[in-house]
Design an enzyme around this catalytic site. Structure first.
Site, PDB file in Angstrom:
ATOM      1  N   LEU B  12       0.827  -1.208   0.000  1.00 50.40           N
ATOM      2  CA  LEU B  12       0.000   0.000   0.000  1.00 50.40           C
ATOM      3  C   LEU B  12       0.867   1.265   0.000  1.00 50.40           C
ATOM      4  O   LEU B  12       2.020   1.245   0.432  1.00 50.40           O
ATOM      5  CB  LEU B  12      -0.879   0.024   1.261  1.00 50.40           C
ATOM      6  CG  LEU B  12      -1.973  -1.040   1.368  1.00 50.40           C
ATOM      7  CD1 LEU B  12      -2.585  -1.006   2.775  1.00 50.40           C
ATOM      8  CD2 LEU B  12      -3.049  -0.839   0.306  1.00 50.40           C
ATOM      9  N   SER B  13       0.291   2.359  -0.457  1.00 50.02           N
ATOM     10  CA  SER B  13       0.937   3.660  -0.326  1.00 50.02           C
ATOM     11  C   SER B  13       1.188   3.933   1.157  1.00 50.02           C
ATOM     12  O   SER B  13       0.297   3.741   1.985  1.00 50.02           O
ATOM     13  CB  SER B  13       0.017   4.752  -0.908  1.00 50.02           C
ATOM     14  OG  SER B  13       0.572   6.028  -0.679  1.00 50.02           O
ATOM     15  N   SER B  84       2.006  -1.317  -7.184  1.00 52.41           N
ATOM     16  CA  SER B  84       1.732  -2.468  -8.068  1.00 52.41           C
ATOM     17  C   SER B  84       0.676  -3.388  -7.463  1.00 52.41           C
ATOM     18  O   SER B  84       0.972  -4.513  -7.068  1.00 52.41           O
ATOM     19  CB  SER B  84       3.021  -3.232  -8.380  1.00 52.41           C
ATOM     20  OG  SER B  84       3.827  -3.485  -7.228  1.00 52.41           O
TER      21      SER B  84
END
Lengths: 182, 182
Positions: B12-13, B84
């Site tokens: 995750l970001s 991704s």
């Protein structure tokens, strides 16, 4: 071992840039790390969807130059074969290369428009003339090609054998310390 | 000297991918050629104009992977830090890497959504929740994240010190011959 650098071959479509880059890579690859970045091929990988407007061409050229800098940073001699028709775009990527500390060697692959039109290896010149509406930005036909003002080497692929052109480029790279002499 | 390869950090970001990649590069860079390809940064260079739809994300990931393969070909250990989010896209780039003969080591940088939302280093989670119309494809909020089924290493950045996570990744790289032991 020689450090990385960027050899930038510019010229009309069909002038012989990719042929020269491939010949140089074959000759130099045994002696030092070399990579060919062919404009058409790189475009498929990093610029699919872009067209041939000035803005899109510039974006593609900047992307090729970014990849070239990354490789040069790791000691690779990068042979870029890209029409790159606009002088100020080439100057911009040359400046970025210099900022990153990589030698940048501009090679003008010069063949007269009449010659590349007669060769027309990819059939593009005939198509650009017959169907200009399909190819509104074709370099040399409907879009300008701005020749380099002061290239390191100019090769005349219409009147010089490939081996002789390659040799003059190798000499220029030796003079710049990018290729070992001999 | 160890050969090239691709270490692919997915998550995750805000999970800590870039931090980990930078720490790994600092640790390994003295011993072997290393390059960090940070998803946000690479996007600026090769994918400006692309958004965050599935198609655009896939295109961006494929471009990062193309650049990574070029570097790996020249002996560089490439540390990719990219959200991704889609498993089949990661599988596709892994397959292309294998085809090219480059080891590909998938690292799952796992931090719970609650943790990255609380950290929210870039303020993106708050924005994605407050203005979903501005960010219709925000991973973990309005777009899926598909965790790797069989990553080489899973690091839990919410409950493991950075150095310990980095060490476990280094161990995995040593085991695969990508980093010299000791």
């Amino acid at each position: 071992m020689s450090g990385g650098g960027i050899v930038w071959l510019t010229g009309l479509s069909g002038a012989g840039k990719s042929t020269l880059a491939t010949a140089l890579a074959a000759r130099l690859g045994a002696h030092r790390p070399v990579e060919v970045l062919d404009g058409d091929e790189v475009r498929r990988y990093v610029s699919a969807g872009l067209g041939f407007s000035r803005e899109d061409r510039d974006t593609n050229v900047q992307r090729i130059a970014y990849v070239a800098r990354l490789l040069a940073k790791h000691g690779v001699l990068v042979l870029v074969a890209a029409i790159s028709p606009y002088a100020d775009t080439r100057a911009a990527v040359q400046a970025l290369s210099a900022d990153a500390g990589h030698p940048f060697v501009e090679i003008f692959v010069d063949a007269p428009l009449a010659t590349v039109t007669a060769r027309d290896v990819k059939g593009l010149y005939a198509r650009a003339r017959a169907h200009p509406e399909d190819m509104p930005h074709f370099t040399g036909v409907s879009d300008p090609y701005e020749p380099p003002a002061a290239p390191a080497v100019t090769v005349h692929t219409d009147r010089e054998p490939l081996a002789a052109s390659a040799q003059r480029i190798v000499d220029a790279l030796v003079a710049r310390g990018l290729v070992a002499p001999g």
